[in-house]
Design an enzyme around this catalytic site. Sequence first.
Site, PDB file in Angstrom:
ATOM      1  N   ASP A 125       1.168  -7.674   2.318  1.00 43.92           N
ATOM      2  CA  ASP A 125       1.240  -6.249   2.011  1.00 43.92           C
ATOM      3  C   ASP A 125       2.695  -5.786   1.849  1.00 43.92           C
ATOM      4  OD1 ASP A 125       0.815  -3.565   1.753  1.00 43.92           O
ATOM      5  OD2 ASP A 125      -0.490  -3.369   3.500  1.00 43.92           O
ATOM      6  N   HIS A 147       0.820  -1.215   0.000  1.00 44.06           N
ATOM      7  CA  HIS A 147       0.000   0.000   0.000  1.00 44.06           C
ATOM      8  C   HIS A 147       0.854   1.266   0.000  1.00 44.06           C
ATOM      9  CE1 HIS A 147       0.086  -0.077   4.564  1.00 44.06           C
ATOM     10  NE2 HIS A 147      -0.026   1.221   4.419  1.00 44.06           N
ATOM     11  N   SER A 155       3.817   2.246   8.439  1.00 48.62           N
ATOM     12  CA  SER A 155       3.576   1.300   7.351  1.00 48.62           C
ATOM     13  C   SER A 155       4.891   1.054   6.641  1.00 48.62           C
ATOM     14  CB  SER A 155       2.575   1.883   6.355  1.00 48.62           C
ATOM     15  OG  SER A 155       1.309   1.906   6.915  1.00 48.62           O
TER      16      SER A 155
HETATM   17  N1  ASP Z   1      -2.128   0.594   7.744  1.00 43.85           N
HETATM   18  C1  ASP Z   1      -1.952   1.788   8.473  1.00 43.85           C
HETATM   19  C2  ASP Z   1      -1.931   2.941   7.519  1.00 43.85           C
HETATM   20  O1  ASP Z   1      -1.956   2.742   6.354  1.00 43.85           O
HETATM   21  C3  ASP Z   1      -0.753   1.739   9.352  1.00 43.85           C
HETATM   22  C4  ASP Z   1      -1.126   2.083  10.733  1.00 43.85           C
HETATM   23  O2  ASP Z   1      -1.745   3.132  10.919  1.00 43.85           O
HETATM   24  O3  ASP Z   1      -0.836   1.319  11.646  1.00 43.85           O
HETATM   25  O4  ASP Z   1      -1.927   4.087   7.843  1.00 43.85           O
END
Ligand code: ASP
Length: 718
Positions: free
Chosen positions: A224, A89, A646
């Site tokens: 991911d 991502h 991330s």
């Molecule tokens: N997956 C989250 C993000 O994309 C990461 C996190 O906030 O722990 O912001």
Amino acid sequence: MHAFFRSLILSLFLIGSSALHLLAHEGMWLPLFLQKLNEQEMKDMGLRIGINEIYSVNNGSLKDAVFIFGGGCTSELISSQGLLLTNHHCGYSAIQSHSSMANNYLRDGFMAKTQTDELPSQGLTATRIVRIDEVTSAILNEAVDQNGKRNEAQIQANIQALKEKTAAETGYTPVIKSFYYGNQYFLFLTEVFTDIRMVAAPPSYIGKFGYDEDNWMWPRHTGDFSIFRIYGDADNKPASYSANNKPYKPYRHLEIDLSGVKEGDFTMVYGFPGQTQEYLPSESIRLLMDRTNPARIELRQSALSVINSAMRQSPETQLQYAAKQSRISNYWKKWIGENRGLQKLNAVLQRQAMEKEFLKLGGSPETLKALNALEIASADVQIAYETYVEFLQSGPELPKFMRSYLSALESISSSKDKAELEALSLKTRQQIASFYEKTDLKVDKAIFQETFPVLKKHLPASYWPESLNAQVEGRGLQVFLQGLYESSVFASAKKLQAHWDKSVAAGQAQPEPALEFVRGLYQYLLTVVQPAYTTANAERSALMQGYMAQLLKTFEGKRRLYPDANGTLRLAYGKVEGYSPRSGVRYHWQTTLRGLLEKYQKDHPDFHLPDTFIRVAGRQDFQPYYYGKDLPVAFIGSNHTTGGNSGSPVLNEYGRLVGLNFDRTWESTMSDIMFDPERCRNVACDVRYICWVVDKVMGGPHLIEEMTLIEPSSTRMR
Ligand code: ASP
């Protein structure tokens, strides 16, 4: 420097050493002070290496392997040739930018077979921290008077002067950040690499497995990750893209430990957490829960209802809107979880209790009272500002684009000469082409239609300008939108280009009624909303600075107050552990490939797996990454993380890579405001799953060969 700040800084150091073991697992710590504040606790929890291995200025340490990825993620070096691991991502926009309907890397994945196949990702950067220095006294020098009153303009001037001096002396890029609401300042000397190439991206059925339904959830089975490579010039220094550039040779890259983890193991997350607000006064938390989050959630929900259905209907729209959809849905779901978590924690009451304790311990009531009163008094302007920002960022694209077009139009008559006008024309032409290529006007119009009433619903009446009534609602929203999207010059790239050409030929903007809407809206935002918001914000910052200073003093030796996240390098540590999300349910700390296959749904695009993957998984050929029958996929731990973490490495007690951080659980997302050690968990992809996917699913054994794999020893195999 004023004596008040001298004593405050002294107390910042003392707090840590005298108050250890108070809040295990909570906190994102500056690596510079680990030795002083955290080393003993970390050792007690299982750390087996010296702090010098984690952070050292003079020798290559783990910090040299941890890079900021782009604007807001973390990444880490996993080979001596600049191979950079981050989340799928985090690489998403770059992957999307290389994708087309013919080569849909976002959907099908990508693997560069050789270095010449790696794809330069324009605009992407990777940033190394060279060193960190405390510079509080230099920044506050002559900026604080005898009574502790600060001169913000002087502070900004000091920051600028120090940055210029440091850049000239070192050749690196200095970044100075405020900590504890302006009570401390640190300088981060950075080296910014600009030739970053895409090396490998898993197909979406791996990298986004579970999509929105599984996002922020546990149990989780998303792979991911994505892989890039940093290139430097002949001297191993940052350089813009050139075919002659060479893979970057790092001071340090991470070893990959194939021993895995088990419950109770010590872990660290090293990275660049973006933003937390752990010291908000109770009224700020109330405002966030009762008004800000509901407004943002509903606005995003309404935009998503349009985008999601449009994406389902056409593969072109799916590709066009993939990054926008992911960005919007990510925090839409996060804020829902955050509000639930804060409610469950009774956050306002808890914070009020902490405020009472603060007063009992001798904290000054004036600042706290003023702060809470300001939150109540400025609630409307805060909501107005946040809601407009949200509408413009997550709502329709056209208003933003119209504004930049308008400012280009206004520059026509002020262009000094022909060359300046030609440059402006070229830029505008490109912007027009790119906007209409990226935007589906039908979808954008539908987003406008859905989000505009939500904007109105959440805006305080006093922040709804007459111009919106007159221009947008006058003859009804439908009629306005039809005019804007179908009859105005914005209806197509061709029409707009013609309008531009005509304006340039005439030497001034040609009339276009649709522009009145955007002119009115932005004028209102810039002359009414923004100034009121800025004034309230400045007042709030000044009060927060004083309040934070008092908190630090008052709780000295009683609570360990780590600095809020601000995008700078931090280390969080904790343990691999499960949790109970609600009464009667306990979540296991690990997921496996068997669980992933169990989630497979043939007809559900978010849980679909192709036969090839199912076949490869069925072979159970996991060696040398794993010697058992059910390959670990992900695990959770009690490391305090946030957005920006991330892509951060999850390291074991030896500082070796065991996982790739990519999320938190839904019950954790309030940790940006209030951390709960019982329930807050970060989610990591097991590095053994990543290796297996790269090697056996994506056909990238050549990448594995670059990495330093540490074989599991029989005693440590898990
Ligand atoms: N997956 C989250 C993000 O994309 C990461 C996190 O906030 O722990 O912001």
